[in-house]
Design a protein around this motif. Structure first.
Motif, PDB file in Angstrom:
ATOM      1  N   THR A  54     101.277 -13.762 129.514  1.00  0.00           N
ATOM      2  CA  THR A  54     101.754 -14.692 128.607  1.00  0.00           C
ATOM      3  C   THR A  54     102.424 -15.837 129.435  1.00  0.00           C
ATOM      4  O   THR A  54     102.773 -15.602 130.593  1.00  0.00           O
ATOM      5  N   LEU A 108     101.707 -18.551 122.430  1.00  0.00           N
ATOM      6  CA  LEU A 108     103.181 -18.632 122.187  1.00  0.00           C
ATOM      7  C   LEU A 108     103.000 -19.298 120.616  1.00  0.00           C
ATOM      8  O   LEU A 108     102.444 -20.384 120.595  1.00  0.00           O
ATOM      9  N   GLN A 109     103.857 -18.486 119.728  1.00  0.00           N
ATOM     10  CA  GLN A 109     104.344 -19.531 118.641  1.00  0.00           C
ATOM     11  C   GLN A 109     105.280 -20.358 118.921  1.00  0.00           C
ATOM     12  O   GLN A 109     105.917 -20.271 119.995  1.00  0.00           O
ATOM     13  N   PRO A 110     105.613 -21.121 117.967  1.00  0.00           N
ATOM     14  CA  PRO A 110     106.543 -22.326 118.260  1.00  0.00           C
ATOM     15  C   PRO A 110     107.836 -21.904 118.411  1.00  0.00           C
ATOM     16  O   PRO A 110     108.711 -22.564 119.145  1.00  0.00           O
ATOM     17  N   ASP A 111     108.454 -20.650 118.184  1.00  0.00           N
ATOM     18  CA  ASP A 111     109.747 -20.013 118.310  1.00  0.00           C
ATOM     19  C   ASP A 111     109.462 -19.223 119.796  1.00  0.00           C
ATOM     20  O   ASP A 111     110.588 -18.540 120.131  1.00  0.00           O
ATOM     21  N   THR A 119     107.555 -16.510 120.396  1.00  0.00           N
ATOM     22  CA  THR A 119     107.182 -15.105 119.754  1.00  0.00           C
ATOM     23  C   THR A 119     105.586 -15.059 120.019  1.00  0.00           C
ATOM     24  O   THR A 119     104.869 -16.188 120.209  1.00  0.00           O
ATOM     25  N   ILE A 120     104.927 -13.961 120.091  1.00  0.00           N
ATOM     26  CA  ILE A 120     103.625 -13.825 120.296  1.00  0.00           C
ATOM     27  C   ILE A 120     103.120 -12.934 118.838  1.00  0.00           C
ATOM     28  O   ILE A 120     103.818 -12.184 118.369  1.00  0.00           O
ATOM     29  N   LEU A 121     101.875 -13.250 118.561  1.00  0.00           N
ATOM     30  CA  LEU A 121     101.453 -12.446 117.417  1.00  0.00           C
ATOM     31  C   LEU A 121     100.301 -11.606 117.855  1.00  0.00           C
ATOM     32  O   LEU A 121      99.482 -11.818 118.561  1.00  0.00           O
ATOM     33  N   ASP A 131      96.733 -12.737 117.813  1.00  0.00           N
ATOM     34  CA  ASP A 131      96.326 -13.548 119.216  1.00  0.00           C
ATOM     35  C   ASP A 131      96.200 -12.644 120.224  1.00  0.00           C
ATOM     36  O   ASP A 131      95.327 -12.685 121.223  1.00  0.00           O
ATOM     37  N   ASN A 134     109.114  -8.199 123.168  1.00  0.00           N
ATOM     38  CA  ASN A 134     107.866  -8.319 123.004  1.00  0.00           C
ATOM     39  C   ASN A 134     107.350  -6.744 122.507  1.00  0.00           C
ATOM     40  O   ASN A 134     107.707  -5.883 122.606  1.00  0.00           O
ATOM     41  N   PRO A 169     113.423 -17.435 119.445  1.00  0.00           N
ATOM     42  CA  PRO A 169     113.702 -17.133 118.128  1.00  0.00           C
ATOM     43  C   PRO A 169     114.966 -16.857 117.615  1.00  0.00           C
ATOM     44  O   PRO A 169     115.930 -16.783 118.280  1.00  0.00           O
TER      45      PRO A 169
END
Length: 408
Positions: free
Chosen positions: A117, A144-147, A149-151, A154, A179, A325
Motif C-alpha cells: 500500500t 487509498l481512500q481519501p481518508d 483507509t483501504i477497501l 480494492d 488495516n 480517518p
C-alpha cells in the motif's frame, strides 16, 4: 493502574525540559522504558552476563535460560504455535528484510506480483523494491481512500493469481489507520499468496494473535513496546521458515562445518548467526511481562479514548489540518498547522516541554499522496493522559501566536 500510576514507573518522564514538566508524545518513534525493564537489564549485566548456547558454566546456563525464556514470552504474547516460529532480530526492519531476502527471492519469478500500500513505512517498501529488481517481479499498490483507509473490494481487485506476496502495515505510523489484515490474509491465501504483516505499531497497543490473523510472517520491534532498542522478532509459520535459507552466516547458526560445505541448525537458531542480542531479549521479555500486567485490552482502550480526546481538542484549532480517518484510528494524530513548517512547530512545542515528531516519518510516498512534504505527529501510549493532550493544545496555541503571519 491509572495513567498517573503508570507514569511513575517511567523514570525518564519525571524530568523537566526547558523549564517545563516533560510531556512525551513521540511513542510511535520509540516508547519510554519502565523501571521493570531497566532493572531487568541491570540484573542481567550484573549477575547473568555470558554467551548463550555454548558454555556449561552457571552464568552461561542462566543467560541461555533467560534468552530462551524471552523467546517463549514473545511466542505466547503474539499467539505463535511454537517457540521455533520466533526469530530474534534487531527489529521489524530486519524481520522484513529476512523475508524479502530469503523467502521472496527464492520463490519470485519475472512477472510475479508483490502487493503493498502507499502508506507503508520505508522498511516495508524498500526491501520489496530490491526483491522486485533482483527477480523481475512487479510491485502493485492497493489504492487509498481519501481518508487513508483501504477497501476490501480494492484488495480483491489488486491481488491476483500472479500475486506471490502481500506485505502490509497493521497500523500506519502516519495515518493511525488500523488495516483489516485478517481479511486481507484470507484474500491473499485464496490466490495462493503469502502475507507479511508489519506489526511495529500494532504490537505495543493491541492484543495480537498471529494464528487468528493467519498471517504467514509478522514483524515487531521491542523499543516501541517498552523494551530496549536493537531487539525485535520475526514470526513465521514453521513450514515456511524451515524452507528458507539463512541470510547471515557464522557462529551459532551452524550444525556441522567442513572446509567446503556446512549445514545449519534447526529453527529458530539457523537465523540467529553470531552472538545474539541477549540482553535485549531479556529486556523485551520484561517489557512483555509489564504490558501483560497492565493488560493489552486496557492499553488499547486507553489509546483509543486518548486519541478521540486529542482529535476533539485539536480539530477545534483553526487552520490545523489532521490527516487520516476521523474514527477507528490508533494512538496518534498527524497534522499540519497552517503554513508553519512541522519542524518549527516541533521546536516551539519543545520549548514548552512537549516532545512530538516532525518530518516525513519514513513514509515519503505517503507524504506525496497527502500532497505535503512533511507533517507533525503526536503519538500516545499508556503513560499519557488527557492533561498531556491539554498541554499539547496550549503549546499549539502558542505556536499559532508566534507564527501568526504564516497562519490564516
Amino acid at each position: 493502574m491509572r495513567p498517573a500510576e503508570i507514569r511513575e514507573l517511567f523514570p525518564i518522564l519525571k524530568q523537566e525540559v526547558n523549564g517545563h514538566p516533560l510531556v512525551y508524545l513521540d511513542s510511535a518513534a520509540t516508547s519510554q522504558k519502565p523501571i521493570q525493564v531497566i532493572e531487568a537489564l541491570k540484573h542481567y549485566y550484573e549477575w547473568d552476563n555470558a554467551n548463550v548456547h555454548r558454555g556449561v558454566h552457571t552464568l552461561g546456563s542462566r543467560a541461555t535460560d533467560a534468552y530462551e525464556g524471552a523467546r517463549a514470552k514473545v511466542a505466547k504474547f503474539i499467539g505463535a504455535s511454537s517457540e521455533q516460529e520466533i526469530i530474534f532480530t534487531r527489529g521489524t526492519t530486519t524481520a522484513i528484510n529476512i523475508v524479502a531476502s530469503s523467502y521472496a527471492r527464492s520463490i519470485l519469478r519475472e512477472g510475479d506480483e508483490i502487493v503493498l500500500t502507499p502508506m507503508e513505512h520505508h522498511s516495508n517498501l524498500i526491501p520489496w523494491q530490491q526483491a522486485a529488481k533482483a527477480t523481475g517481479a512487479v510491485l502493485k499498490y492497493i489504492p487509498l481512500q481519501p481518508d487513508g483507509t483501504i477497501l476490501l473490494s480494492d484488495v480483491e481487485n489488486v491481488i491476483t493469481d500472479r500475486t506471490k506476496i502481500v506485505s502490509i502495515v497493521y497500523v500506519s505510523n502516519v495515518l493511525g489507520v488500523i488495516n483489516p489484515v485478517k481479511e486481507i490474509a484470507k484474500i491473499a491465501h485464496k490466490h495462493g499468496a503469502k502475507i507479511m504483516v508489519d506489526g511495529a505499531q500494532s504490537t505495543p497497543h493491541m492484543k495480537v494473535d498471529v494464528q487468528d490473523l493467519d498471517c504467514d510472517f509478522y514483524g515487531l520491534s521491542g523499543h516501541k513496546m517498552c523494551g530496549p532498542t536493537g531487539i525485535g522478532a520475526l514470526y513465521g509459520k514453521k513450514a515456511l521458515l524451515e524452507s528458507m535459507e539463512p541470510v547471515e552466516f557464522g557462529g551459532e547458526m551452524i550444525d556441522h562445518v567442513d572446509l567446503y560445505e556446512s549445514t545449519w541448525k534447526e529453527l529458530p537458531w539457523k537465523f540467529e548467526g553470531g552472538t545474539p542480542i541477549i540482553a535485549g531479549a531479556v529486556g523485551l521479555g520484561a517489557a512483555i511481562d509489564f504490558l501483560q500486567e497492565v493488560g493489552m485490552d486496557t492499553i488499547f482502550k486507553h489509546d483509543i479514548e486518548l486519541t478521540n480526546y486529542a482529535m476533539e481538542r485539536m480539530t477545534q484549532i483553526e487552520d490545523l489540518v489532521v490527516y487520516g480517518p476521523t474514527h477507528n484510528r490508533a494512538g496518534l494524530v498527524t497534522f499540519n498547522l497552517g503554513d508553519v513548517h512541522p519542524h518549527d512547530v516541533a521546536t516551539v512545542l519543545d520549548a514548552e516541554g512537549v516532545a512530538i515528531r516532525a518530518g516525513h516519518h519514513c513514509a515519503q510516498p505517503l507524504m506525496r499522496w497527502l500532497e505535503v512534504s512533511s507533517t507533525a505527529r503526536a503519538s500516545f501510549y499508556l503513560y499519557n493522559s488527557e492533561e498531556d493532550i491539554d498541554r499539547l493544545v496550549m503549546a499549539l496555541q502558542k505556536t499559532k501566536e508566534y507564527f501568526g503571519h504564516a497562519i490564516g
